[in-house]
Design a protein around this motif. Structure first.
Motif, PDB file in Angstrom:
ATOM      1  N   ALA A  13       8.521 -10.983 -14.426  1.00 21.96           N
ATOM      2  CA  ALA A  13       8.787 -12.354 -14.885  1.00 21.96           C
ATOM      3  C   ALA A  13       8.257 -13.387 -13.887  1.00 21.96           C
ATOM      4  O   ALA A  13       7.725 -14.421 -14.277  1.00 21.96           O
ATOM      5  CB  ALA A  13      10.286 -12.544 -15.099  1.00 21.96           C
ATOM      6  N   GLU A  14       8.404 -13.095 -12.598  1.00 19.61           N
ATOM      7  CA  GLU A  14       7.981 -14.074 -11.597  1.00 19.61           C
ATOM      8  C   GLU A  14       6.473 -13.990 -11.371  1.00 19.61           C
ATOM      9  O   GLU A  14       5.872 -12.934 -11.526  1.00 19.61           O
ATOM     10  CB  GLU A  14       8.721 -13.849 -10.272  1.00 19.61           C
ATOM     11  CG  GLU A  14      10.199 -14.208 -10.383  1.00 19.61           C
ATOM     12  CD  GLU A  14      10.935 -14.032  -9.061  1.00 19.61           C
ATOM     13  OE1 GLU A  14      10.680 -14.797  -8.128  1.00 19.61           O
ATOM     14  OE2 GLU A  14      11.774 -13.118  -8.976  1.00 19.61           O
ATOM     15  N   ARG A  15       5.894 -15.131 -10.970  1.00 18.54           N
ATOM     16  CA  ARG A  15       4.445 -15.170 -10.751  1.00 18.54           C
ATOM     17  C   ARG A  15       4.061 -14.660  -9.370  1.00 18.54           C
ATOM     18  O   ARG A  15       2.890 -14.506  -9.067  1.00 18.54           O
ATOM     19  CB  ARG A  15       3.923 -16.589 -10.929  1.00 18.54           C
ATOM     20  CG  ARG A  15       4.050 -17.050 -12.358  1.00 18.54           C
ATOM     21  CD  ARG A  15       3.477 -18.425 -12.622  1.00 18.54           C
ATOM     22  NE  ARG A  15       3.793 -18.798 -13.990  1.00 18.54           N
ATOM     23  CZ  ARG A  15       3.133 -18.357 -15.049  1.00 18.54           C
ATOM     24  NH1 ARG A  15       2.091 -17.554 -14.886  1.00 18.54           N
ATOM     25  NH2 ARG A  15       3.490 -18.698 -16.274  1.00 18.54           N
ATOM     26  N   ARG A  16       5.054 -14.438  -8.530  1.00 21.23           N
ATOM     27  CA  ARG A  16       4.760 -13.984  -7.167  1.00 21.23           C
ATOM     28  C   ARG A  16       4.797 -12.476  -7.078  1.00 21.23           C
ATOM     29  O   ARG A  16       5.597 -11.833  -7.765  1.00 21.23           O
ATOM     30  CB  ARG A  16       5.805 -14.519  -6.192  1.00 21.23           C
ATOM     31  CG  ARG A  16       5.764 -15.999  -5.984  1.00 21.23           C
ATOM     32  CD  ARG A  16       6.905 -16.379  -5.079  1.00 21.23           C
ATOM     33  NE  ARG A  16       6.981 -17.812  -4.865  1.00 21.23           N
ATOM     34  CZ  ARG A  16       6.394 -18.435  -3.856  1.00 21.23           C
ATOM     35  NH1 ARG A  16       5.695 -17.749  -2.977  1.00 21.23           N
ATOM     36  NH2 ARG A  16       6.514 -19.740  -3.713  1.00 21.23           N
ATOM     37  N   PRO A  17       3.969 -11.881  -6.204  1.00 23.85           N
ATOM     38  CA  PRO A  17       4.084 -10.437  -5.957  1.00 23.85           C
ATOM     39  C   PRO A  17       5.473 -10.120  -5.412  1.00 23.85           C
ATOM     40  O   PRO A  17       6.169 -11.010  -4.895  1.00 23.85           O
ATOM     41  CB  PRO A  17       3.008 -10.175  -4.898  1.00 23.85           C
ATOM     42  CG  PRO A  17       2.108 -11.353  -4.930  1.00 23.85           C
ATOM     43  CD  PRO A  17       2.921 -12.517  -5.404  1.00 23.85           C
TER      44      PRO A  17
ATOM     45  N   SER B  14       7.204 -11.366   1.409  1.00 20.86           N
ATOM     46  CA  SER B  14       6.521 -10.357   0.578  1.00 20.86           C
ATOM     47  C   SER B  14       6.805  -8.964   1.090  1.00 20.86           C
ATOM     48  O   SER B  14       6.857  -8.720   2.297  1.00 20.86           O
ATOM     49  CB  SER B  14       5.013 -10.577   0.592  1.00 20.86           C
ATOM     50  OG  SER B  14       4.733 -11.812   0.005  1.00 20.86           O
ATOM     51  N   LEU B  15       6.956  -8.035   0.148  1.00 25.08           N
ATOM     52  CA  LEU B  15       7.311  -6.665   0.524  1.00 25.08           C
ATOM     53  C   LEU B  15       6.090  -5.811   0.857  1.00 25.08           C
ATOM     54  O   LEU B  15       6.220  -4.765   1.473  1.00 25.08           O
ATOM     55  CB  LEU B  15       8.072  -6.003  -0.630  1.00 25.08           C
ATOM     56  CG  LEU B  15       9.542  -6.401  -0.752  1.00 25.08           C
ATOM     57  CD1 LEU B  15      10.084  -6.080  -2.130  1.00 25.08           C
ATOM     58  CD2 LEU B  15      10.368  -5.691   0.311  1.00 25.08           C
ATOM     59  N   ARG B  16       4.917  -6.235   0.422  1.00 28.70           N
ATOM     60  CA  ARG B  16       3.738  -5.394   0.604  1.00 28.70           C
ATOM     61  C   ARG B  16       2.517  -6.288   0.726  1.00 28.70           C
ATOM     62  O   ARG B  16       2.322  -7.190  -0.081  1.00 28.70           O
ATOM     63  CB  ARG B  16       3.598  -4.501  -0.629  1.00 28.70           C
ATOM     64  CG  ARG B  16       2.917  -3.196  -0.390  1.00 28.70           C
ATOM     65  CD  ARG B  16       2.784  -2.401  -1.679  1.00 28.70           C
ATOM     66  NE  ARG B  16       1.681  -1.474  -1.530  1.00 28.70           N
ATOM     67  CZ  ARG B  16       1.821  -0.235  -1.103  1.00 28.70           C
ATOM     68  NH1 ARG B  16       2.998   0.246  -0.849  1.00 28.70           N
ATOM     69  NH2 ARG B  16       0.757   0.538  -0.940  1.00 28.70           N
ATOM     70  N   ALA B  17       1.718  -6.050   1.733  1.00 29.03           N
ATOM     71  CA  ALA B  17       0.572  -6.933   1.969  1.00 29.03           C
ATOM     72  C   ALA B  17      -0.416  -6.875   0.810  1.00 29.03           C
ATOM     73  O   ALA B  17      -0.975  -7.886   0.406  1.00 29.03           O
ATOM     74  CB  ALA B  17      -0.106  -6.546   3.282  1.00 29.03           C
ATOM     75  N   GLU B  18      -0.660  -5.689   0.266  1.00 22.02           N
ATOM     76  CA  GLU B  18      -1.585  -5.596  -0.868  1.00 22.02           C
ATOM     77  C   GLU B  18      -1.035  -4.610  -1.894  1.00 22.02           C
ATOM     78  O   GLU B  18      -0.443  -3.607  -1.536  1.00 22.02           O
ATOM     79  CB  GLU B  18      -3.000  -5.211  -0.404  1.00 22.02           C
ATOM     80  CG  GLU B  18      -3.041  -4.142   0.674  1.00 22.02           C
ATOM     81  CD  GLU B  18      -2.701  -2.754   0.188  1.00 22.02           C
ATOM     82  OE1 GLU B  18      -3.217  -2.389  -0.888  1.00 22.02           O
ATOM     83  OE2 GLU B  18      -1.906  -2.066   0.849  1.00 22.02           O
ATOM     84  N   LEU B  19      -1.242  -4.948  -3.147  1.00 24.20           N
ATOM     85  CA  LEU B  19      -0.701  -4.111  -4.218  1.00 24.20           C
ATOM     86  C   LEU B  19      -1.768  -3.174  -4.779  1.00 24.20           C
ATOM     87  O   LEU B  19      -1.456  -2.176  -5.432  1.00 24.20           O
ATOM     88  CB  LEU B  19      -0.184  -4.992  -5.358  1.00 24.20           C
ATOM     89  CG  LEU B  19       1.019  -5.882  -5.028  1.00 24.20           C
ATOM     90  CD1 LEU B  19       1.320  -6.828  -6.187  1.00 24.20           C
ATOM     91  CD2 LEU B  19       2.255  -5.026  -4.742  1.00 24.20           C
ATOM     92  N   ASP B  20      -3.059  -3.478  -4.517  1.00 26.99           N
ATOM     93  CA  ASP B  20      -4.151  -2.747  -5.175  1.00 26.99           C
ATOM     94  C   ASP B  20      -4.099  -1.251  -4.925  1.00 26.99           C
ATOM     95  O   ASP B  20      -4.416  -0.449  -5.804  1.00 26.99           O
ATOM     96  CB  ASP B  20      -5.508  -3.294  -4.707  1.00 26.99           C
ATOM     97  CG  ASP B  20      -5.736  -4.693  -5.246  1.00 26.99           C
ATOM     98  OD1 ASP B  20      -4.928  -5.121  -6.101  1.00 26.99           O
ATOM     99  OD2 ASP B  20      -6.698  -5.350  -4.813  1.00 26.99           O
ATOM    100  N   SER B  21      -3.692  -0.869  -3.694  1.00 28.07           N
ATOM    101  CA  SER B  21      -3.735   0.558  -3.355  1.00 28.07           C
ATOM    102  C   SER B  21      -2.760   1.382  -4.194  1.00 28.07           C
ATOM    103  O   SER B  21      -2.849   2.617  -4.220  1.00 28.07           O
ATOM    104  CB  SER B  21      -3.436   0.760  -1.863  1.00 28.07           C
ATOM    105  OG  SER B  21      -2.138   0.282  -1.599  1.00 28.07           O
ATOM    106  N   LEU B  22      -1.850   0.723  -4.882  1.00 23.14           N
ATOM    107  CA  LEU B  22      -0.899   1.465  -5.722  1.00 23.14           C
ATOM    108  C   LEU B  22      -1.530   1.878  -7.051  1.00 23.14           C
ATOM    109  O   LEU B  22      -0.969   2.708  -7.778  1.00 23.14           O
ATOM    110  CB  LEU B  22       0.350   0.624  -5.995  1.00 23.14           C
ATOM    111  CG  LEU B  22       1.269   0.417  -4.788  1.00 23.14           C
ATOM    112  CD1 LEU B  22       2.345  -0.610  -5.124  1.00 23.14           C
ATOM    113  CD2 LEU B  22       1.913   1.749  -4.398  1.00 23.14           C
TER     114      LEU B  22
END
Ligand SMILES: Cc1cc2nc3c(=O)[nH]c(=O)nc-3n(C[C@H](O)[C@H](O)[C@H](O)COP(=O)(O)OP(=O)(O)OC[C@H]3O[C@@H](n4cnc5c(N)ncnc54)[C@H](O)[C@@H]3O)c2cc1C
Length: 355
Positions: A38-42, A62-70
């Motif tokens: 729902a939120e626009r933020r990671p 933020s909980l994770r610097a980058e999400l792409d690796s997931l």
């Protein structure tokens, strides 16, 4: 997307949603994962919002610097709106799934009345609130729970005039019981915060609070911190059983096959403690009027004549005793039988209270 590619859909991009994706990948799941958020933020962490962020020490949690690796598709700003048969609908499309994980968290409870009330749940709430915490501002917090206490302390430290209004006779009564909660009441005055106990609020009005009984409390800003409700309204027309959240078993399975729930939106049944397991008695460790003490809750089997046997530690609150927190957690996890007399003795390390 075809049904064979359906994979796993996670509804909710908070802590529980993110950890679900991380764990799936860590366990070797290589299929499609879609996160509807729902939120626009990671994904970000909420506990620092009422602590370091309000204090001005951080701006980003933020909980994770980058999400792409997931290797997951994060669809930010796209909330789940309905659950159909093997499909979640949003305002923008339909997402078929083999498994659905509901991780939609909770939303703050609002008070009646037309006046502006702020909440402290999202990072945007916290940043907006922090901007109002200027010296001399009159802040009224409704609710002396954990978040109310942290917010009041942070606001007072920033020079605001702060009152906390609480309907119960003690702070934190709902969380830890009035007996232990009452021990925290002096902390408010020490932090320069006015604490009004046993005072219900009738409504939030422009410029302040209308109090039950006819009183009025003026405020530049009102923050309502009286608790949260699981965010499950979008599931109300589905077959998923709701019981103050998504009712799940000890493997986090809901009443609908293939649908799971995690985090604040889940009404969890624990194999060890059950859903409503309480404690039989409270044991003080140390002197609760001093700076170092702990409240330890024990549960045990009852023998004839009400005597308790085989008592175990089921919860612990520590003040100024970080080592006890760590050791208490281990005792709870191990379900070791403990000696109440040794628990009460601060000279005995908590871990040595196991029999
Ligand atoms: C200010 C504050 C301080 C806290 N301090 C502590 C602490 O000190 N210790 C502690 O243990 N806990 C603390 N908590 C509680 C802790 O943050 C929560 O238990 C935790 O965030 C729960 O994670 P969650 O992922 O289940 O829910 P959330 O973090 O709420 O995440 C759920 C996400 O789902 C989104 N969502 C909602 N509806 C939908 C939908 N229909 N579709 C898609 N997405 C949706 C929400 O917008 C949200 O981003 C604190 C909470 C707050 C607000």
């Amino acid at each position: 997307m075809t049904a064979s590619q359906a994979g796993i859909v996670v509804a909710g991009g908070g802590l529980a949603g993110l950890r679900t994706v991380e764990e799936l990948r860590a366990l070797g799941y290589a299929g499609t994962v879609t996160v509807l958020a729902a939120e626009r933020r990671p994904p970000y962490d909420r506990p620092p919002l009422s602590k370091q962020l309000l204090a001005g020490a951080v701006d980003d949690t933020s909980l994770r610097a980058e999400l792409d690796s997931l290797g997951a598709e994060f669809r930010l700003g796209e909330p789940a709106r309905r659950l159909g048969d093997g499909m979640v609908g949003t305002g923008r499309g339909e997402y078929p799934f083999e498994r659905l994980v509901v991780a939609t968290g909770a939303r703050p409870i609002a008070l009646p009345g037309p006046g502006r009330q702020r909440f402290l749940r999202t990072i945007d709430d916290a940043l907006a609130l922090r901007a109002t915490l200027v010296p001399g501002a009159r802040l009224v917090v409704v609710g002396a729970g954990w978040i109310g206490a942290e917010l009041a302390t942070a606001a007072a430290a920033r020079g605001c005039r702060v009152s906390v209004v609480e309907a119960a006779r003690a702070p934190l009564a709902g969380a830890i019981g009035a007996e232990v909660g009452a021990k925290t009441a002096p902390w408010y005055a020490e932090a320069g915060v006015e604490l009004l106990l046993g005072q219900a609020v009738e409504s939030v009005q422009e410029g302040g609070l209308a109090l039950a009984g006819g009183g009025w409390l003026a405020a530049d800003e009102v923050v309502t911190a009286v608790g949260v409700r699981p965010e499950v309204a979008w599931l109300e027309s589905s077959a998923v059983k709701l019981e103050n959240g998504v009712a799940v078993d000890e493997q986090l399975r809901s009443s609908v096959p293939g649908v799971y729930a995690v985090g604040d939106c889940a009404a969890f049944w624990s194999g060890r403690f059950g859903r409503h397991r309480g404690a039989d008695r409270l044991v003080w460790r140390g002197d609760p009027s001093g700076p170092h003490w702990a409240a330890c809750w024990l549960a045990g089997e009852r023998l004839a004549g009400e005597r308790l046997a085989g008592e175990r530690l089921v919860a612990v609150l520590t003040v100024g005793l970080p080592r006890d927190l760590h050791q208490g957690r281990r005792l709870i996890e191990s379900a070791a039988v403990v000696d109440a007399g040794r628990i009460a003795d601060l000279a005995v390390p908590l871990r040595d209270s196991a029999r």
